[in-house]
Design a protein around this motif. Structure first.
Motif, PDB file in Angstrom:
ATOM      1  N   ASP A 123       4.594   5.737   5.237  1.00 23.15           N
ATOM      2  CA  ASP A 123       3.794   5.371   6.413  1.00 23.15           C
ATOM      3  C   ASP A 123       2.311   5.585   6.149  1.00 23.15           C
ATOM      4  OD1 ASP A 123       6.112   4.674   7.747  1.00 23.15           O
ATOM      5  OD2 ASP A 123       6.123   6.443   9.056  1.00 23.15           O
ATOM      6  N   GLU A 128       0.248   3.469   8.666  1.00 19.54           N
ATOM      7  CA  GLU A 128       1.010   3.549   9.906  1.00 19.54           C
ATOM      8  C   GLU A 128       1.472   4.965  10.243  1.00 19.54           C
ATOM      9  OE1 GLU A 128       4.240   0.805   9.297  1.00 19.54           O
ATOM     10  OE2 GLU A 128       2.897  -0.922   9.214  1.00 19.54           O
ATOM     11  N   LYS A 130       1.868   8.322  11.963  1.00 19.22           N
ATOM     12  CA  LYS A 130       1.620   8.873  13.291  1.00 19.22           C
ATOM     13  C   LYS A 130       1.484  10.394  13.153  1.00 19.22           C
ATOM     14  CE  LYS A 130       4.119   5.306  15.883  1.00 19.22           C
ATOM     15  NZ  LYS A 130       3.557   4.257  15.152  1.00 19.22           N
TER      16      LYS A 130
END
Length: 161
Positions: A123, A128, A130
């Protein structure tokens, strides 16, 4: 002059960019580490039992190894990661002192990360990832029952939801 030249360029976080003059191939390589226990992002940087260390080539995972921290803790971990050649760290909770030591060692870090270490690394590479913005661990006493703000009262545990 040989037919193959490799140039290494270093900037910012000392990422290496290799350029082959004959073939025009560019490779950006660096190491990314994630605090780790049981393949999950460990939630207290200073007490992580191991790091999952990823070799990144051209923004893709090229390999991974797990490196135990041994007797290294809090203050020694930034130097330990620097010796491993790590340029980026993903972690759960991390205090301001450790943040400063990582910065001084030239290691970029992202706190507030949770979940599977391989997923987190992927990620991050895709842009991306989080994170929990309240990731800073502000205690220094490391006693039973303290709260890091992100680990639910016991560093190393998963965040309270």
């Amino acid at each position: 002059m040989s037919s193959k030249h490799i140039w290494t360029w270093k900037k910012n976080w000392n990422f290496e960019l290799e350029f082959n003059l004959m073939e025009g191939v560019r490779k950006m390589t660096y190491k990314l580490a994630v605090t780790c226990e049981n393949d999950q992002v460990f939630q207290h940087f200073g007490k992580t039992p191991e790091f999952a260390v990823f070799e990144i080539v051209d923004n893709r995972i090229n390999g991974m190894s797990k490196v135990p921290t041994g007797e290294n803790g809090h203050g020694a971990l930034a130097g330990f990661l620097k010796e491993l050649g790590v340029k980026v760290l993903l972690c759960g909770g991390i205090g301001p002192g450790a943040q400063e030591m990582l910065t001084e060692a030239g290691i970029q870090f992202v706190g507030g990360v949770q979940g599977d270490v391989i997923q987190a690394a992927g990620d991050y590479l895709k842009g991306e990832l989080k994170t929990d913005p309240g990731f800073t661990c502000n205690h220094h006493h490391h006693e039973e029952g303290h709260s890091c703000g992100n680990c639910g009262g016991g560093c190393g545990s998963q965040p309270a939801i």
